[in-house]
Design a protein around this motif. Structure first.
Motif, PDB file in Angstrom:
ATOM      1  N   ALA A  43       0.914  -1.110   0.041  1.00 20.47           N
ATOM      2  CA  ALA A  43       0.037  -0.020   0.044  1.00 20.47           C
ATOM      3  C   ALA A  43       0.921   1.316   0.006  1.00 20.47           C
ATOM      4  CB  ALA A  43      -0.902  -0.058   1.247  1.00 20.47           C
ATOM      5  N   SER A  44       0.367   2.506  -0.569  1.00 18.35           N
ATOM      6  CA  SER A  44       1.037   3.731  -0.468  1.00 18.35           C
ATOM      7  C   SER A  44       1.193   4.132   0.688  1.00 18.35           C
ATOM      8  CB  SER A  44       0.250   4.676  -1.297  1.00 18.35           C
ATOM      9  OG  SER A  44      -0.703   5.041  -0.922  1.00 18.35           O
ATOM     10  N   LEU A  45       2.316   5.072   0.982  1.00 17.62           N
ATOM     11  CA  LEU A  45       2.465   5.829   2.351  1.00 17.62           C
ATOM     12  C   LEU A  45       1.132   6.179   2.798  1.00 17.62           C
ATOM     13  CD1 LEU A  45       4.314   7.035   4.447  1.00 17.62           C
ATOM     14  CD2 LEU A  45       4.647   8.825   2.950  1.00 17.62           C
ATOM     15  N   PHE A  46       0.456   7.023   1.730  1.00 12.49           N
ATOM     16  CA  PHE A  46      -0.677   7.690   2.112  1.00 12.49           C
ATOM     17  C   PHE A  46      -1.790   6.680   2.757  1.00 12.49           C
ATOM     18  CE2 PHE A  46      -4.854   9.518   0.605  1.00 12.49           C
ATOM     19  CZ  PHE A  46      -4.855  10.599   1.517  1.00 12.49           C
ATOM     20  N   ASP A  47      -1.974   5.559   2.279  1.00 15.01           N
ATOM     21  CA  ASP A  47      -2.887   4.659   2.762  1.00 15.01           C
ATOM     22  C   ASP A  47      -2.191   3.938   3.940  1.00 15.01           C
ATOM     23  OD1 ASP A  47      -4.705   4.867   0.704  1.00 15.01           O
ATOM     24  OD2 ASP A  47      -3.746   3.501  -0.445  1.00 15.01           O
TER      25      ASP A  47
ATOM     26  N   ASP B 179      -9.657  30.022   7.637  1.00 16.22           N
ATOM     27  CA  ASP B 179     -10.239  28.516   7.056  1.00 16.22           C
ATOM     28  C   ASP B 179      -9.227  28.629   5.735  1.00 16.22           C
ATOM     29  OD1 ASP B 179     -12.675  27.831   8.328  1.00 16.22           O
ATOM     30  OD2 ASP B 179     -13.330  30.045   7.890  1.00 16.22           O
ATOM     31  N   ALA B 180      -8.901  29.376   4.942  1.00 15.38           N
ATOM     32  CA  ALA B 180      -8.266  29.352   3.757  1.00 15.38           C
ATOM     33  C   ALA B 180      -6.875  28.908   4.248  1.00 15.38           C
ATOM     34  CB  ALA B 180      -8.109  30.652   2.951  1.00 15.38           C
ATOM     35  N   GLN B 181      -6.317  29.363   5.277  1.00 14.51           N
ATOM     36  CA  GLN B 181      -4.991  29.030   5.827  1.00 14.51           C
ATOM     37  C   GLN B 181      -5.059  27.500   6.070  1.00 14.51           C
ATOM     38  OE1 GLN B 181      -1.407  28.658   5.999  1.00 14.51           O
ATOM     39  NE2 GLN B 181      -1.566  31.087   5.841  1.00 14.51           N
ATOM     40  N   ARG B 182      -6.056  27.046   6.673  1.00 12.67           N
ATOM     41  CA  ARG B 182      -6.149  25.714   7.211  1.00 12.67           C
ATOM     42  C   ARG B 182      -6.059  24.706   6.050  1.00 12.67           C
ATOM     43  NH1 ARG B 182      -9.931  21.901   8.740  1.00 12.67           N
ATOM     44  NH2 ARG B 182      -9.624  20.772  10.535  1.00 12.67           N
ATOM     45  N   GLU B 183      -6.943  25.169   4.912  1.00 15.21           N
ATOM     46  CA  GLU B 183      -7.052  24.435   3.706  1.00 15.21           C
ATOM     47  C   GLU B 183      -5.628  24.135   3.097  1.00 15.21           C
ATOM     48  OE1 GLU B 183      -9.378  22.493   2.281  1.00 15.21           O
ATOM     49  OE2 GLU B 183     -10.313  22.753   4.267  1.00 15.21           O
ATOM     50  N   LYS B 184      -4.725  25.174   3.189  1.00 17.92           N
ATOM     51  CA  LYS B 184      -3.343  25.284   2.748  1.00 17.92           C
ATOM     52  C   LYS B 184      -2.588  24.187   3.593  1.00 17.92           C
ATOM     53  CE  LYS B 184      -2.847  29.957   0.969  1.00 17.92           C
ATOM     54  NZ  LYS B 184      -2.138  31.053   1.402  1.00 17.92           N
ATOM     55  N   GLN B 185      -2.880  24.288   4.974  1.00 20.16           N
ATOM     56  CA  GLN B 185      -2.042  23.120   5.563  1.00 20.16           C
ATOM     57  C   GLN B 185      -2.329  21.713   5.465  1.00 20.16           C
ATOM     58  OE1 GLN B 185       0.430  24.466   7.115  1.00 20.16           O
ATOM     59  NE2 GLN B 185      -0.666  26.649   6.449  1.00 20.16           N
ATOM     60  N   LYS B 186      -3.747  21.550   4.990  1.00 22.31           N
ATOM     61  CA  LYS B 186      -4.445  20.414   4.641  1.00 22.31           C
ATOM     62  C   LYS B 186      -3.718  19.897   3.404  1.00 22.31           C
ATOM     63  CE  LYS B 186      -8.621  18.576   5.007  1.00 22.31           C
ATOM     64  NZ  LYS B 186     -10.058  18.730   5.511  1.00 22.31           N
ATOM     65  N   LYS B 187      -3.406  20.705   2.319  1.00 17.18           N
ATOM     66  CA  LYS B 187      -2.763  20.354   1.229  1.00 17.18           C
ATOM     67  C   LYS B 187      -1.432  20.046   1.591  1.00 17.18           C
ATOM     68  CE  LYS B 187      -4.941  22.669  -2.889  1.00 17.18           C
ATOM     69  NZ  LYS B 187      -4.872  23.557  -3.590  1.00 17.18           N
ATOM     70  N   PHE B 188      -0.799  20.828   2.135  1.00 19.42           N
ATOM     71  CA  PHE B 188       0.737  20.593   2.626  1.00 19.42           C
ATOM     72  C   PHE B 188       0.829  18.949   3.235  1.00 19.42           C
ATOM     73  CE2 PHE B 188       4.100  20.771   5.729  1.00 19.42           C
ATOM     74  CZ  PHE B 188       5.070  20.535   5.191  1.00 19.42           C
ATOM     75  N   LEU B 189      -0.061  18.947   3.872  1.00 18.45           N
ATOM     76  CA  LEU B 189      -0.187  17.541   4.780  1.00 18.45           C
ATOM     77  C   LEU B 189      -0.158  16.379   3.902  1.00 18.45           C
ATOM     78  CD1 LEU B 189      -1.874  18.199   8.070  1.00 18.45           C
ATOM     79  CD2 LEU B 189       0.793  18.015   7.682  1.00 18.45           C
ATOM     80  N   THR B 190      -1.320  16.629   2.706  1.00 19.47           N
ATOM     81  CA  THR B 190      -1.473  15.679   1.943  1.00 19.47           C
ATOM     82  C   THR B 190      -0.269  15.399   0.837  1.00 19.47           C
ATOM     83  OG1 THR B 190      -4.008  16.519   1.665  1.00 19.47           O
ATOM     84  CG2 THR B 190      -3.149  14.896   0.071  1.00 19.47           C
ATOM     85  N   VAL B 191       0.381  16.307   0.863  1.00 21.12           N
ATOM     86  CA  VAL B 191       1.582  16.125  -0.155  1.00 21.12           C
ATOM     87  C   VAL B 191       2.501  15.292   0.773  1.00 21.12           C
ATOM     88  CG1 VAL B 191       3.684  17.384  -1.093  1.00 21.12           C
ATOM     89  CG2 VAL B 191       1.237  18.396  -1.450  1.00 21.12           C
ATOM     90  N   ALA B 192       2.687  15.698   2.070  1.00 23.57           N
ATOM     91  CA  ALA B 192       3.965  15.185   2.556  1.00 23.57           C
ATOM     92  C   ALA B 192       3.486  13.777   3.051  1.00 23.57           C
ATOM     93  CB  ALA B 192       3.942  15.860   4.197  1.00 23.57           C
ATOM     94  N   PHE B 193       2.134  13.329   3.149  1.00 22.96           N
ATOM     95  CA  PHE B 193       1.606  12.042   3.198  1.00 22.96           C
ATOM     96  C   PHE B 193       1.821  11.118   1.867  1.00 22.96           C
ATOM     97  CE2 PHE B 193      -1.124  12.666   7.444  1.00 22.96           C
ATOM     98  CZ  PHE B 193      -0.002  13.400   7.964  1.00 22.96           C
ATOM     99  N   GLY B 194       2.292  11.798   0.790  1.00 20.49           N
ATOM    100  CA  GLY B 194       2.329  11.075  -0.309  1.00 20.49           C
ATOM    101  C   GLY B 194       0.799  10.873  -0.858  1.00 20.49           C
ATOM    102  N   GLY B 195      -0.075  11.705  -0.418  1.00 23.29           N
ATOM    103  CA  GLY B 195      -1.479  11.415  -1.013  1.00 23.29           C
ATOM    104  C   GLY B 195      -1.788  12.257  -2.322  1.00 23.29           C
ATOM    105  N   PRO B 196      -2.821  11.770  -2.695  1.00 25.05           N
ATOM    106  CA  PRO B 196      -3.355  12.553  -4.076  1.00 25.05           C
ATOM    107  C   PRO B 196      -3.308  14.243  -4.135  1.00 25.05           C
ATOM    108  CG  PRO B 196      -5.094  11.504  -3.039  1.00 25.05           C
ATOM    109  CD  PRO B 196      -4.026  11.021  -2.292  1.00 25.05           C
ATOM    110  N   ASN B 197      -2.593  14.697  -4.826  1.00 25.56           N
ATOM    111  CA  ASN B 197      -2.754  16.185  -4.730  1.00 25.56           C
ATOM    112  C   ASN B 197      -2.287  16.756  -6.081  1.00 25.56           C
ATOM    113  OD1 ASN B 197       0.119  17.329  -5.099  1.00 25.56           O
ATOM    114  ND2 ASN B 197       0.239  15.503  -3.737  1.00 25.56           N
TER     115      ASN B 197
END
Ligand SMILES: Cc1cc2nc3c(=O)[nH]c(=O)nc-3n(C[C@H](O)[C@H](O)[C@H](O)COP(=O)(O)OP(=O)(O)OC[C@H]3O[C@@H](n4cnc5c(N)ncnc54)[C@H](O)[C@@H]3O)c2cc1C
Ligand code: FES
Lengths: 120, 328
Positions: free
Chosen positions: A3-7, A42-60
C-alpha cells in the motif's frame, strides 16, 4: 504491491486528524507564526491540509511550481523556518502514533520541497 | 477610438483589460481595483480585503471563485465580482456597477449622540428590507463614497439601528454623525456578512468580544439570540480606549439584568486589551461559539488565540472593521 504511504498512514482521515494539531503547533511557534497568521484562517487551514496531503504522499494537484509560487511572497523565509515547520510535522506525526518508518518517509517527501519553498 | 491608458510602460504591464470603453494596461500581480486606481479611474472601495463589498464591478467573463465567494446569487447572476479580489485577465471586459442594482432608499429617522464620538443612527428603509442582526449594510455618503456599518437592531424593532464612530477626517462617518442627517433620505444596500446568530445549538456557551463600535453587531446578535431563546451562557466583553468609549454601558447593564444567561465585562486600555482579559478568563474554548467584532488587529489576533484555545474555526465568527487607506 504494498500500500502507498498515504494509505499506510491512514489516508484522508489521518490528514483530517493531523491538520488541527499541525496548524496549532505552527501558530504557537513565535519564530514562524507570522507566516501563518491571517484573518482568513479557513483558507490557511486548507493550505495546511494540502501540504500535509503532499507530505503524506497522497493524491494532490500541487506541483513544485505551485509550491514555489505559494511561498514567493513570504519575506525573510529562511532555512531555520523550514526546519521549524519540518520539526512540527514530525512532532504531529509522532503524536498521532504514526510508526517511525512512515514518519521517515513523510519527512523525506517534506525535505524534497526544500528548494521550491525557499525559492532556491 | 479607444483611449489607451498606461502609467508605466514597462514589462510589468502585460495584460490589457477594457473598463467602460477604456483600454487599461494592467500589472498582472495587482488586483483589478488597484490597477484601475493606479490609472486614476474612480472605483468605489474601502477594505481591499473582500469583506465590505463596496468595490463591486461587472463582467460577463469568467472570474476567480474567490472574487465572488461572499456575493449573493442575485448579484452573481448579474455578473458582479469583487474587484479587490480579482487579478486582471487578458481581454476582460469590465463595466462599472449600477447603483440601482443594490441600493435602496431609507429615511434617517433619528440620531442619538453618545459619549466617545459615537452616534446611534436609526434608519427606516422604504419597502422590504430583511436582515440578520449583526450583518452590515453599505451606506452611500458624500461623493458617492460607500462605507459599511453593522446592524445593532433586531427585525421586530421595525427600525434599523447602527452605531457610527465619528472619525476626525472620515468622510462618511462625519456626515452620518452630524445633526443635519436626521430627516434625510439616504441610500443603503441590502444586508451582507456572515457574522450573525444561528439557532442550531441553543445550549452552546458564547463568548463575545467587541472593541469600540464593534459592540453594534454584538448587540444585534445578543438580542437576536435571546429572542430565539438561546439558553447557553453568554460572556460579553466590551472594550474601548477610555471610559467615554464605553458608549452604551448603561444599556448593557440593563440587558444584563434582563437576560439571566448574560454576563457583561467592561474594559479600557488602562487595564490592558479586552481580548487578553477575555482569553485569560476563558483559557479553554472547546465547544464555545466565539464572536469577534471591531478593530481588525484585535479580531485577527484573537481569532488565532481562540483557535489555539480549542474553539473550532467553524464556531468563530469575525467581523473586522477595516478602514479605507488614507488617500493622498
Ligand atoms: C464589515 C465592516 C463593518 C463595519 N461596521 C462599522 C460599524 O458598525 N460602526 C462604525 O463606526 N464603523 C464600521 N465600519 C467602518 C466604516 O465602514 C468606515 O470605514 C468608517 O466609518 C470610516 O469611514 P469614513 O468615510 O468616515 O472615513 P474615511 O474617509 O474612509 O477615512 C478612513 C480613516 O482615515 C482617516 N483619515 C482620512 N484622511 C486623513 C488624513 N488626511 N489625515 C489623517 N487621517 C485621515 C480617517 O479619520 C479615518 O479614520 C465597518 C467596516 C467594515 C469593513
Ligand atoms: S471588498 Fe473590495 S474593497 Fe472591500
Amino acid at each position: 504491491m504494498s500500500a502507498s504511504l498515504f494509505d499506510r498512514i491512514g489516508g484522508n482521515a489521518a490528514v483530517d486528524a493531523a491538520v488541527d494539531i499541525f496548524y496549532k503547533k505552527v501558530l504557537s511557534d513565535d519564530s514562524i507564526s507570522r507566516f501563518f497568521e491571517t484573518t482568513d484562517m479557513d483558507a490557511q487551514r486548507e493550505k495546511q491540509k494540502k501540504f500535509l496531503t503532499v507530505a503524506f504522499g497522497g493524491p494532490n494537484d500541487y506541483s513544485g511550481k505551485d509550491m514555489r509560487a505559494a511561498h514567493a511572497g513570504l519575506e525573510g523565509l529562511n532555512e531555520a523556518h523550514f526546519g521549524a515547520v519540518a520539526g512540527h510535522l514530525q512532532a504531529t506525526l509522532e503524536e498521532l502514533g504514526v510508526p517511525a518508518a512512515e514518519v521517515g518517509e513523510a519527512m523525506a517527501i517534506a525535505a524534497s520541497t526544500h528548494d521550491d519553498v525557499l525559492g532556491l | 477610438m479607444e483611449v489607451i491608458l498606461s502609467q508605466q510602460k514597462n514589462a510589468d504591464c502585460q495584460i490589457t483589460v477594457h473598463y467602460e470603453g477604456t483600454v487599461v494596461k494592467c500589472n498582472p500581480d495587482k488586483s483589478v481595483l488597484d490597477n484601475l486606481l493606479d490609472q486614476s479611474l474612480a472605483v468605489n472601495h474601502s477594505c481591499k480585503k473582500g469583506v465590505c463589498l463596496t468595490c463591486l464591478l461587472k463582467t460577463d467573463d469568467k472570474v476567480d471563485v474567490k472574487s465572488r465567494a461572499p456575493l449573493k446569487a442575485t448579484l452573481i447572476e448579474q455578473g458582479y465580482f469583487l474587484s479587490c479580489q480579482q487579478v486582471p485577465i487578458e481581454g476582460m471586459m469590465i463595466k462599472s456597477a449600477q447603483s440601482t442594482d443594490f441600493f435602496q432608499q431609507a429615511l434617517v429617522s433619528n440620531r442619538i449622540e453618545k459619549s466617545g464620538y459615537v452616534s446611534q443612527i436609526f434608519l427606516k428603509p422604504y419597502g422590504d428590507f430583511s436582515y440578520k442582526p449583526g450583518q452590515f449594510i453599505n451606506i452611500k455618503g458624500p461623493n458617492d463614497i460607500v462605507r459599511s456599518y453593522s446592524i445593532a437592531s433586531i427585525p421586530s424593532d421595525n427600525v434599523i439601528e447602527i452605531h457610527v464612530k465619528e472619525h476626525q477626517y472620515g468622510v462618511v462617518s462625519r456626515w452620518l454623525c452630524s445633526d443635519k442627517i436626521i430627516g434625510q433620505e439616504i441610500e443603503i444596500s441590502a444586508a451582507n456578512g456572515e457574522c450573525f446568530y444561528l439557532p442550531d445549538n441553543q445550549d452552546q456557551p458564547m463568548l463575545m468580544i467587541g472593541t469600540g463600535t464593534g459592540l453594534a453587531p454584538l448587540l444585534g446578535i445578543l438580542r437576536d439570540s435571546q429572542s430565539q431563546n438561546h439558553r447557553g451562557k453568554i460572556e460579553l466583553y466590551f472594550g474601548a480606549v477610555d471610559e467615554a468609549g464605553l458608549y452604551l454601558a448603561d444599556q448593557l447593564r440593563d440587558l444584563e439584568a434582563e437576560y439571566i444567561h448574560l454576563t457583561v465585562h467592561f474594559g479600557t486600555l488602562k487595564e490592558g486589551p479586552i481580548n487578553d482579559m477575555a482569553l485569560k478568563n476563558h483559557p479553554n474554548l472547546k465547544g464555545w461559539r466565539v464572536f469577534l467584532c471591531g478593530d481588525p488587529e484585535m479580531v485577527k489576533k484573537t481569532k488565532t488565540k481562540a483557535y489555539l484555545a480549542d474553539a473550532a474555526l467553524s464556531d468563530i465568527y469575525a467581523d473586522a472593521f477595516d478602514l479605507a487607506e488614507i488617500s493622498s
